[in-house]
Design an enzyme around this catalytic site. Structure first.
Site, PDB file in Angstrom:
ATOM      1  N   CYS A   1       0.689  -1.317  -0.030  1.00 53.44           N
ATOM      2  CA  CYS A   1      -0.015   0.038  -0.142  1.00 53.44           C
ATOM      3  C   CYS A   1       0.815   1.234   0.054  1.00 53.44           C
ATOM      4  CB  CYS A   1      -0.976  -0.065   1.152  1.00 53.44           C
ATOM      5  SG  CYS A   1      -0.205  -0.183   2.814  1.00 53.44           S
TER       6      CYS A   1
ATOM      7  N   HIS B   1      -1.938   1.208   7.539  1.00 49.71           N
ATOM      8  CA  HIS B   1      -2.419   1.113   5.787  1.00 49.71           C
ATOM      9  C   HIS B   1      -2.537   2.629   5.255  1.00 49.71           C
ATOM     10  CE1 HIS B   1      -4.245  -0.306   2.190  1.00 49.71           C
ATOM     11  NE2 HIS B   1      -5.291   0.738   2.522  1.00 49.71           N
TER      12      HIS B   1
END
Length: 499
Positions: free
Chosen positions: A62, A407
């Site tokens: 990510c 994230h």
């Protein structure tokens, strides 16, 4: 059409005639667009529901997908990549013509073989990013995701090592990306000079800062140092909230106590000797004091003095004056002397308590527009504001989670929908996955760039001006949603307005 005949052949009256006219007019109004399309062709391409392109996360990528999406949202970067691509094609054509005795017919075999093997390219990362980002900024009518491996493979080939599969940092990845691009650009400049002088575009992320000290007592300056920058690094304060403008202003200044200012020390010596009327000064010392007068008016506060002068100043102690005790406050300034076309701000949220690191949750208030100052340092030591530069927000990378895990996702400002195609057959394609057709099968998709493009601003883009992109998950977002990411904003991407 029998229903029209029945109406027109029925007993007439004023009301019926009016009704008939209205019915016919309404019917023509309804079918006119279809008739126009049949006769003249469709002059507008229907957009309908549309989306952009996502990036596939292999596991912990990510930090890669969000960084690439953030860069894709900057029109000036896209334009830079296209201009570099043009330079590469011009160089390739020149080399091909030279090899064939200036034959204008260019064989594409060499081009394709070179592009297939990025290690043989003059600018492999530029080519990989061009291919990927032109795909990312395209508009789709269905959910589509592509793999970022074209860029990952190129970086791994350049550095001859694999990117770790563990959690990594989006800021560090972006910095490596930009540094590598700049190195490729420098090599391209050197190479083009050997073949033909081509106009290599300026690297849009390149800026320059200057660090120096200012004595609060004598107002003297230290010798400035200059540093090339690609990302503006800011430490987020340990407080509940703060404005980005205040963090930028505070980052430019820092107060240092107990600093031994050379100019203050020299002036103190000269004033003390004048007060003493140079009593007991030897001829050599008089000559030394004359030398000090020159330094007192021209030298920086951190001047490297000749050894004998430095020793005289350090050891000076007469009457109630001991130079080693003369200390004061100075301001450490870090000013921008060259602002970049694309400003990336990294909000460092790492805090250390002496034992462990943690994440700083300070709410950083940022806007869609900011204005920054550019300064000029004169040889006389004066600092003047050169100009003010305005920037517009284009992308935001946010991070949720702890200091060591979490994230990354990206908000990317929408660009205008573009219609039209340009031949991109000479460039490699990013693997694409059409989620509605086959979620498990990767295929190559030809990117359609835009030749003689027609631009159209989608009405929905006014209400939802941003894409919210989390790997392959994409939805539209309002500006207020983006600006409310004050607690999680990690990297801000601004584009220069007035050049």
């Amino acid at each position: 059409m029998s229903w029209i005949k029945n109406v027109t052949e029925s007993p007439t009256s004023l009301i019926k005639k009016v009704s008939c006219g209205l019915i016919i007019a309404a019917s023509l109004y309804a079918i006119a667009p279809s008739l126009s399309a049949l006769v003249f062709g469709d002059s507008k391409q229907s957009i309908g529901k549309y989306t952009t392109v996502g990036l596939i996360n292999r596991g912990n990528d990510c930090f890669i997908t969000s960084s690439l999406q953030g860069l894709a949202g900057i029109p000036r970067f896209v334009e830079y990549l296209k201009r570099i691509r043009t330079v590469l094609l011009e160089l390739e054509t020149k080399l091909s013509n030279n090899a064939k005795g200036d034959n204008p017919t260019v064989d594409n075999t060499t081009r394709h073989s070179r592009l297939e093997n990025s290690s043989n390219s003059l600018a492999p990362l530029h080519e990989s990013l061009t291919s990927l980002i032109l795909d990312l900024i395209s508009v789709k009518d269905r959910k589509t995701s592509i793999s970022p491996k074209i860029v990952i493979n190129t970086l791994e080939s350049i550095f001859k090592s694999k990117i770790s599969s563990k959690q990594n940092d989006a800021h560090e990845f972006t910095l490596i990306l930009l540094q590598t691009l700049q190195e490729e650009r420098s090599k391209l400049i050197d190479y083009s000079k050997q073949i033909c002088n081509l106009n290599i575009p300026k690297f849009p992320f390149e800026g320059e800062t200057s660090k120096f000290l200012v004595c609060l007592k004598c107002k003297g300056l230290s010798e400035p140092s200059y540093k090339q920058t690609f990302i503006r690094e800011l430490s987020v304060p340990q407080q509940t909230s703060e404005n980005l403008s205040n963090i930028l202003a505070h980052d430019e200044t820092e107060i240092i106590d107990d600093y031994s200012c050379l100019i203050c020390q020299i002036r103190a010596i000269l004033n003390h000797e004048e007060y003493r009327n140079f009593k007991d000064c030897t001829p050599d010392e008089i000559l030394m004091l004359d030398r000090l007068k020159n330094y007192a008016t021209k030298a920086p506060i951190n001047e490297n003095l000749p050894f004998e002068v430095e020793q005289y100043v350090k050891r000076y102690s007469k009457g109630n004056l001991q130079v080693s005790n003369i200390k004061g406050k100075v301001i450490k300034k870090d000013v921008v002397v060259q602002l970049p076309d694309i400003l990336i701000v990294h909000l460092s949220r790492s805090t250390f308590n002496g034992i462990t690191y943690s994440r700083n949750p300070c709410n950083v208030k940022f806007g869609e527009r900011i204005t920054l100052s550019e300064y000029t340092l004169a040889e006389s030591g004066t600092i003047t504001e050169n100009r003010q530069v305005k920037y517009n927000l284009k992308s935001v990378v946010k991070h949720t989670g702890s200091h060591s895990s979490g994230h990354y996702m990206c908000y990317r400002r929408k660009t205008e929908i573009r219609f039209g195609k340009e031949d991109e057959s000479s460039f490699r394609r990013a693997p694409v996955v059409n989620n509605e057709v086959n979620k498990n099968r990767e295929q190559n998709v030809a990117h359609n760039d835009y030749k003689k493009s027609r631009y159209k601003k989608v009405k929905n883009a006014l209400r939802y001006p941003y894409w919210q992109i989390s790997d392959t998950a994409i939805k539209e977002s309002t500006a207020s949603t983006v600006l409310n990411e004050q607690k999680y904003a990690y990297m801000l991407y601004y584009e220069r307005v007035n050049k």
